[in-house]
Design a protein around this motif. Sequence first.
Motif, PDB file in Angstrom:
ATOM      1  N   ARG A  35     -19.849 130.207  36.357  1.00  0.00           N
ATOM      2  CA  ARG A  35     -20.674 129.028  37.083  1.00  0.00           C
ATOM      3  C   ARG A  35     -21.950 129.328  37.041  1.00  0.00           C
ATOM      4  N   THR A  36     -22.774 128.217  36.419  1.00  0.00           N
ATOM      5  CA  THR A  36     -24.312 128.267  36.540  1.00  0.00           C
ATOM      6  C   THR A  36     -24.808 127.030  37.036  1.00  0.00           C
ATOM      7  N   TRP A  37     -26.229 127.122  37.378  1.00  0.00           N
ATOM      8  CA  TRP A  37     -26.869 125.968  38.055  1.00  0.00           C
ATOM      9  C   TRP A  37     -28.165 125.744  37.138  1.00  0.00           C
ATOM     10  N   VAL A  38     -28.630 124.399  37.125  1.00  0.00           N
ATOM     11  CA  VAL A  38     -29.905 124.001  36.703  1.00  0.00           C
ATOM     12  C   VAL A  38     -30.553 123.177  37.892  1.00  0.00           C
ATOM     13  N   LYS A  55     -33.612 125.530  33.750  1.00  0.00           N
ATOM     14  CA  LYS A  55     -34.358 124.346  33.627  1.00  0.00           C
ATOM     15  C   LYS A  55     -33.634 123.345  32.928  1.00  0.00           C
ATOM     16  N   THR A  56     -32.671 123.579  31.960  1.00  0.00           N
ATOM     17  CA  THR A  56     -32.211 122.734  31.090  1.00  0.00           C
ATOM     18  C   THR A  56     -30.461 123.098  30.844  1.00  0.00           C
ATOM     19  N   PHE A  57     -29.794 122.086  30.378  1.00  0.00           N
ATOM     20  CA  PHE A  57     -28.421 122.147  30.063  1.00  0.00           C
ATOM     21  C   PHE A  57     -28.128 123.175  28.945  1.00  0.00           C
ATOM     22  N   PRO A  75     -32.033 116.361  41.664  1.00  0.00           N
ATOM     23  CA  PRO A  75     -32.182 115.173  40.591  1.00  0.00           C
ATOM     24  C   PRO A  75     -33.275 115.725  39.673  1.00  0.00           C
ATOM     25  N   GLY A  76     -33.070 115.451  38.275  1.00  0.00           N
ATOM     26  CA  GLY A  76     -33.894 115.724  37.177  1.00  0.00           C
ATOM     27  C   GLY A  76     -33.275 115.310  36.013  1.00  0.00           C
ATOM     28  N   GLY A  77     -34.194 115.534  34.933  1.00  0.00           N
ATOM     29  CA  GLY A  77     -33.902 115.342  33.540  1.00  0.00           C
ATOM     30  C   GLY A  77     -33.527 116.995  32.889  1.00  0.00           C
ATOM     31  N   PHE A  78     -32.574 117.031  32.264  1.00  0.00           N
ATOM     32  CA  PHE A  78     -32.237 118.678  32.024  1.00  0.00           C
ATOM     33  C   PHE A  78     -31.866 118.564  30.470  1.00  0.00           C
ATOM     34  N   GLY A  79     -32.296 117.619  29.626  1.00  0.00           N
ATOM     35  CA  GLY A  79     -32.305 117.584  28.358  1.00  0.00           C
ATOM     36  C   GLY A  79     -30.921 117.557  27.696  1.00  0.00           C
TER      37      GLY A  79
END
Length: 309
Positions: A35-38, A55-57, A75-79
């Motif tokens: 399990r990881t997080w962005v 920072k990104t997927f 919230p954010g844009g993760f590429g």
Amino acid sequence: MSRPGSVRRRVSGLFSLPALVCLLLGSSAWAQATRTWVSGVGDDVNPCSRTAACKTFAGAISKTAAGGAIDVLDPGGFGTVNISKAITIDGGLNAGGILFSATNGVVVNAPGATVVLRNLTLHGGGTGLDGIRIVAAARVQVEGGAILGFTGSGIHVLPGAGAVQLVVRDVSVQGASAKTPATPAELAGSILLESGSAVIVNSQLSSGVIGLHALNNAKVTVSDTTLVHHSAQGLLAVGGAQVVLERSVVAQNGSGIKAEAPALVRLSDSLVGHNTGLGMEGTVVSFGNNRVAAGNGSDGAPTSTLPQN
């Protein structure tokens, strides 16, 4: 005679390389988490833990074990991301974003794997290609979220994907209004299936060229879904495709439902209305419980009626 110091140095040299290899292999294994997080304020040099998010997927997937999950913290844009293994990407309550310009948002090329994309918003900004492009997988589940701003298809299952199973639930797909096919059979579709099978439930396909476009031998079941505001067809089945449409609305399209032989559409408990052209044409079989006389340019008629068992 050798000195004790030189012997120690030789012994140390003998074991230094294997020890280094073991250390590197161990570090590689440790880098894979289930399990990881962005996060919008993360960094891809981080280990992608909850307290040190990426920072990104794309950055997180390289540090996530096959069968693991990537979660969105805020919230954010993760590429954009290319998926080559079993994985779950979950936007959670934050509906994690993917912005894609002149490229595809998500590419799934994971033979034999199950991929889950949950609560994501994919926005092509009017120049993106396919929102989700499926090259190979055993199963792809798209749950919640929205796909918009693309010029290709919202979800595109390629011919070589074979027997892939697609499940779409609670998803809004706003179609590619910038693409105008020269002929109705040209590839387009809010959801475009060139192979495999699909179940589409409780979703909305709107504002594109074709809503659901099924080709070749694709098998599709659609329920509790709206197909509206498409310039060509709300539903187009071509070749050996078979589509079942139940408890759904096909309205305000160029035409409603078209099945080009030998394709087949079965229609149950659905409304086909206010389409500019034909409500239905081609091989459309009704279960006798639909509403088609509802303001279409011309209603058309089912080719046959089936009993309800």
